[in-house]
Design an enzyme around this catalytic site. Sequence first.
Site, PDB file in Angstrom:
ATOM      1  N   LYS A   1       0.985  -0.934   0.155  1.00  0.00           N
ATOM      2  CA  LYS A   1      -0.532   0.389   0.315  1.00  0.00           C
ATOM      3  C   LYS A   1       1.223   0.921   0.165  1.00  0.00           C
ATOM      4  O   LYS A   1       0.369   1.751  -0.423  1.00  0.00           O
ATOM      5  CB  LYS A   1      -0.498  -0.113   1.147  1.00  0.00           C
ATOM      6  CG  LYS A   1      -2.010  -0.753   1.109  1.00  0.00           C
ATOM      7  CD  LYS A   1      -3.351  -0.508   1.932  1.00  0.00           C
ATOM      8  CE  LYS A   1      -2.432  -0.487   3.386  1.00  0.00           C
ATOM      9  NZ  LYS A   1      -3.012  -2.450   3.845  1.00  0.00           N
TER      10      LYS A   1
ATOM     11  N   ASP B   1       5.801   4.163   6.488  1.00  0.00           N
ATOM     12  CA  ASP B   1       5.419   4.612   5.333  1.00  0.00           C
ATOM     13  C   ASP B   1       5.322   6.346   4.960  1.00  0.00           C
ATOM     14  O   ASP B   1       5.776   6.137   3.926  1.00  0.00           O
ATOM     15  CB  ASP B   1       4.013   4.187   5.325  1.00  0.00           C
ATOM     16  CG  ASP B   1       3.611   2.811   4.676  1.00  0.00           C
ATOM     17  OD1 ASP B   1       4.035   2.442   3.721  1.00  0.00           O
ATOM     18  OD2 ASP B   1       2.435   1.884   5.003  1.00  0.00           O
TER      19      ASP B   1
ATOM     20  N   ASP C   1     -11.660  -4.657   9.080  1.00  0.00           N
ATOM     21  CA  ASP C   1     -10.964  -4.736  10.636  1.00  0.00           C
ATOM     22  C   ASP C   1     -12.064  -4.030  11.518  1.00  0.00           C
ATOM     23  O   ASP C   1     -12.382  -2.419  10.828  1.00  0.00           O
ATOM     24  CB  ASP C   1      -9.538  -4.620  10.507  1.00  0.00           C
ATOM     25  CG  ASP C   1      -8.789  -4.618   9.804  1.00  0.00           C
ATOM     26  OD1 ASP C   1      -9.121  -6.005   9.858  1.00  0.00           O
ATOM     27  OD2 ASP C   1      -7.435  -5.048  10.264  1.00  0.00           O
TER      28      ASP C   1
ATOM     29  N   LYS D   1     -11.515 -10.506 -15.203  1.00  0.00           N
ATOM     30  CA  LYS D   1     -12.762 -11.298 -14.672  1.00  0.00           C
ATOM     31  C   LYS D   1     -13.188 -10.508 -13.314  1.00  0.00           C
ATOM     32  O   LYS D   1     -13.959 -10.731 -12.640  1.00  0.00           O
ATOM     33  CB  LYS D   1     -12.486 -12.181 -14.304  1.00  0.00           C
ATOM     34  CG  LYS D   1     -12.813 -13.361 -13.446  1.00  0.00           C
ATOM     35  CD  LYS D   1     -11.843 -14.970 -13.591  1.00  0.00           C
ATOM     36  CE  LYS D   1     -13.288 -16.287 -11.920  1.00  0.00           C
ATOM     37  NZ  LYS D   1     -12.187 -17.061 -12.362  1.00  0.00           N
TER      38      LYS D   1
ATOM     39  N   CYS E   1      23.646   6.812  16.161  1.00  0.00           N
ATOM     40  CA  CYS E   1      23.415   7.400  16.856  1.00  0.00           C
ATOM     41  C   CYS E   1      23.558   6.242  18.283  1.00  0.00           C
ATOM     42  O   CYS E   1      24.668   6.963  18.481  1.00  0.00           O
ATOM     43  CB  CYS E   1      21.399   7.325  16.936  1.00  0.00           C
ATOM     44  SG  CYS E   1      20.844   7.729  18.485  1.00  0.00           S
TER      45      CYS E   1
ATOM     46  N   PHE F   1      27.256   5.574  17.836  1.00  0.00           N
ATOM     47  CA  PHE F   1      28.017   6.354  18.078  1.00  0.00           C
ATOM     48  C   PHE F   1      28.370   6.108  19.409  1.00  0.00           C
ATOM     49  O   PHE F   1      29.454   6.385  19.303  1.00  0.00           O
ATOM     50  CB  PHE F   1      27.387   7.907  17.264  1.00  0.00           C
ATOM     51  CG  PHE F   1      27.828   9.201  18.311  1.00  0.00           C
ATOM     52  CD1 PHE F   1      29.019   9.806  17.566  1.00  0.00           C
ATOM     53  CD2 PHE F   1      27.482   9.420  19.689  1.00  0.00           C
ATOM     54  CE1 PHE F   1      29.061  11.065  18.040  1.00  0.00           C
ATOM     55  CE2 PHE F   1      27.173  10.622  19.890  1.00  0.00           C
ATOM     56  CZ  PHE F   1      28.693  11.544  19.540  1.00  0.00           C
ATOM     57  N   GLN F   2      27.629   6.046  20.265  1.00  0.00           N
ATOM     58  CA  GLN F   2      27.934   5.991  21.698  1.00  0.00           C
ATOM     59  C   GLN F   2      28.495   5.126  21.709  1.00  0.00           C
ATOM     60  O   GLN F   2      29.443   4.957  22.651  1.00  0.00           O
ATOM     61  CB  GLN F   2      26.334   5.646  22.428  1.00  0.00           C
ATOM     62  CG  GLN F   2      25.385   7.409  21.692  1.00  0.00           C
ATOM     63  CD  GLN F   2      24.017   6.696  23.149  1.00  0.00           C
ATOM     64  OE1 GLN F   2      23.612   6.178  23.845  1.00  0.00           O
ATOM     65  NE2 GLN F   2      22.824   7.781  22.774  1.00  0.00           N
TER      66      GLN F   2
ATOM     67  N   GLU G   1      22.835   3.966  30.698  1.00  0.00           N
ATOM     68  CA  GLU G   1      21.639   3.225  29.864  1.00  0.00           C
ATOM     69  C   GLU G   1      21.143   1.751  30.277  1.00  0.00           C
ATOM     70  O   GLU G   1      21.102   0.682  30.611  1.00  0.00           O
ATOM     71  CB  GLU G   1      21.279   3.701  28.336  1.00  0.00           C
ATOM     72  CG  GLU G   1      20.037   3.346  27.275  1.00  0.00           C
ATOM     73  CD  GLU G   1      19.529   2.908  26.121  1.00  0.00           C
ATOM     74  OE1 GLU G   1      20.383   4.294  25.393  1.00  0.00           O
ATOM     75  OE2 GLU G   1      19.033   3.345  26.048  1.00  0.00           O
TER      76      GLU G   1
ATOM     77  N   ARG H   1      18.182   9.547  24.062  1.00  0.00           N
ATOM     78  CA  ARG H   1      17.848   9.833  25.592  1.00  0.00           C
ATOM     79  C   ARG H   1      19.138  10.414  26.105  1.00  0.00           C
ATOM     80  O   ARG H   1      19.263  11.109  27.553  1.00  0.00           O
ATOM     81  CB  ARG H   1      17.301   9.070  26.061  1.00  0.00           C
ATOM     82  CG  ARG H   1      15.553   9.816  27.111  1.00  0.00           C
ATOM     83  CD  ARG H   1      15.192   8.206  27.886  1.00  0.00           C
ATOM     84  NE  ARG H   1      14.159   7.865  27.546  1.00  0.00           N
ATOM     85  CZ  ARG H   1      12.430   8.477  27.224  1.00  0.00           C
ATOM     86  NH1 ARG H   1      12.397   9.895  27.544  1.00  0.00           N
ATOM     87  NH2 ARG H   1      11.794   7.643  25.954  1.00  0.00           N
TER      88      ARG H   1
ATOM     89  N   HIS I   1      20.485  11.611  13.206  1.00  0.00           N
ATOM     90  CA  HIS I   1      19.902  10.309  12.136  1.00  0.00           C
ATOM     91  C   HIS I   1      19.966  10.775  10.765  1.00  0.00           C
ATOM     92  O   HIS I   1      19.449  10.677  10.700  1.00  0.00           O
ATOM     93  CB  HIS I   1      18.752   9.970  13.130  1.00  0.00           C
ATOM     94  CG  HIS I   1      18.531   8.897  13.284  1.00  0.00           C
ATOM     95  ND1 HIS I   1      18.894   7.101  13.983  1.00  0.00           N
ATOM     96  CD2 HIS I   1      18.682   8.681  15.191  1.00  0.00           C
ATOM     97  CE1 HIS I   1      18.831   6.747  14.893  1.00  0.00           C
ATOM     98  NE2 HIS I   1      18.660   8.096  16.290  1.00  0.00           N
TER      99      HIS I   1
ATOM    100  N   GLU J   1      20.133   8.664   8.144  1.00  0.00           N
ATOM    101  CA  GLU J   1      19.452   8.082   7.747  1.00  0.00           C
ATOM    102  C   GLU J   1      17.832   8.581   6.839  1.00  0.00           C
ATOM    103  O   GLU J   1      17.898   8.321   6.038  1.00  0.00           O
ATOM    104  CB  GLU J   1      19.475   6.238   7.904  1.00  0.00           C
ATOM    105  CG  GLU J   1      18.677   6.679   9.283  1.00  0.00           C
ATOM    106  CD  GLU J   1      19.210   6.171  10.023  1.00  0.00           C
ATOM    107  OE1 GLU J   1      19.907   7.161  10.228  1.00  0.00           O
ATOM    108  OE2 GLU J   1      18.574   6.029  11.425  1.00  0.00           O
TER     109      GLU J   1
HETATM  110  N1  GLN Z   1      19.487   4.336  23.136  1.00  0.00           N
HETATM  111  C1  GLN Z   1      19.920   5.696  22.049  1.00  0.00           C
HETATM  112  C2  GLN Z   1      19.910   6.741  23.883  1.00  0.00           C
HETATM  113  O1  GLN Z   1      18.690   6.914  23.964  1.00  0.00           O
HETATM  114  C3  GLN Z   1      20.617   5.841  21.253  1.00  0.00           C
HETATM  115  C4  GLN Z   1      19.349   6.112  20.404  1.00  0.00           C
HETATM  116  C5  GLN Z   1      18.896   5.472  19.210  1.00  0.00           C
HETATM  117  O2  GLN Z   1      19.692   4.950  18.715  1.00  0.00           O
HETATM  118  N2  GLN Z   1      17.839   6.242  18.592  1.00  0.00           N
HETATM  119  O3  GLN Z   1      20.338   8.117  23.883  1.00  0.00           O
END
Ligand code: GLN
Length: 521
Positions: free
Chosen positions: A6, A60, A137, A213, A371, A374-375, A395, A452, A497, A499
């Site tokens: 879709k 999407d 649905d 058909k 993200c 990177f960390q 974390e 975060r 990010h 991407e």
């Molecule tokens: N868990 C990490 C943070 O909250 C990285 C988050 C992520 O990769 N989008 O900072």
Amino acid sequence: MSGLGKGVTTSSIAKLLQLSDQKVSCIKIDPYLNYDAGTMNPVAHGEVFVTDDGGECDMDIGNYERFLNQDIPKSHNITTAQVYSSVINAERKGEYLGACVQIIPHITDEIKNRIRKIAKDEELDFLIVECGGTVGDIESLPFLEALRQMKVEEGPQGVIFVHVTLAPSLDVVGEQKTKPTQHSAQELRRIGIQPDFLAVRCSLPLQEKTKQKIAMFTNVTASDVLSCHDAKSIFEVPQMLYDQGIMDSIFTKFNKVGMLNASANWDKWNEISQKMVNHEDQKIKIAMVGKYVTLADSYVSVNHALKHAGAEIGKSVDIGLIDSESIEDYSILSNYDGILVPGGFGTRGSEGIINTANYARENNIPYLGICFGFQLAAIAFGRNVLKLEDSNSTEIKPDTQNPIVDLLPEQKDVSDMGGSLRLGANDVQIKDGTNAQKIYNSNVISKRHRHRYEINKQYIPEFEKNGLIFSANSDDGKRMEMLEIPSHKFYLGVQFHPEFNSRPGFPEKAFSAFIKATSEK
Ligand code: GLN
């Protein structure tokens, strides 16, 4: 049903309208009770797509952005929760003046208002509304009812319906079965919606007799029964629909006959889509190491971004998905031209990522960490170069002695998990003379975020003394945004990010640089 295409059908029709010089956008309706996609598991539902304005959206929305090369705001992802919240809030404020508040008309009105507001505010010529779920649905019923009403209100030349269905081939001779299409069109009619087009998913082109058909039993003109057979790339679908006359038919139905018909801008799009086709002999192998690898859609924008970057230099990218939780023998990573660690959350699989980032550094394999990637690259460096063995993120290990990655200060009092990360586009300042500056050819870029936690600034001098540079930051140097190791072939980590900003024909620059580095000997 889900996974049928879709999103690609919606994006392709939108693309054809855009190529016909129409101002167009798309909406995705998700009839679930989550407020947004942010709290949903990517392995079950696919990637969470982040918009410029900080929406955590259905993937999407990413398809629309990539096809249209246009930013889509978060208001374009409508969920049941958002609709009900507005109505309930209005009721609590007394805005219904004593009325009994009901699904019809209050919920359906709220749905129609949201759709019309977008069309009006953005001064669109066409707005395509994709309704998720399966016809019949329970949860999508109020949305379909709202859409049915819109056709009555706007008139037959104001709204048309495209129903995406399936024609499976079961036997060896490949007879295409029409019953699923017949029955779902019938179910849709029962709700009061007669489709104007059927976009029929099938593996091989729909045979003429099958179209006839289907037409006979669904009340759809045979020429509006469109074959959506398997393509080499999703970017070929606009051409496939165009060749079946969809544009003439759409413009006729909207009484816009004589409209310029995708001609002017067609070549450029086809050039882009041709480049995206598989180059069997020119493959770059990328190891993607993360914990959500059981579903390829978990990192769909990363997959696309890698392919956009490959296409730019005439190569295809083969992505090997490696589960960071089960990886034991890291030497398998040496079979790849580059290693990418995408975003992620939580403890599970994090040790595998830390070791992967370290393996890439020690073996001079191009590395791109996004993200979480990177960390955890910074943590790997802390453990193995700075010899701070307990290096970690709070974390992952809240009581670590060396919290190289720690909670953003403004997150300390946050208790709700939904929509509370640092989200959306923010400016990133890049330092002079860094690889990052060469890559972006700029000192300031705007990139989307979703995190975060962040690099703990206390450790920066130690890192920089030992060869890892933080080459970009944000909020006046408050937080680190990029890291690099200048002595390495290509070692880049980004807190943002990249991407989400990559589009076919316009690859994001960090991906381009990474892919170029993987093909340099
Ligand atoms: N868990 C990490 C943070 O909250 C990285 C988050 C992520 O990769 N989008 O900072």
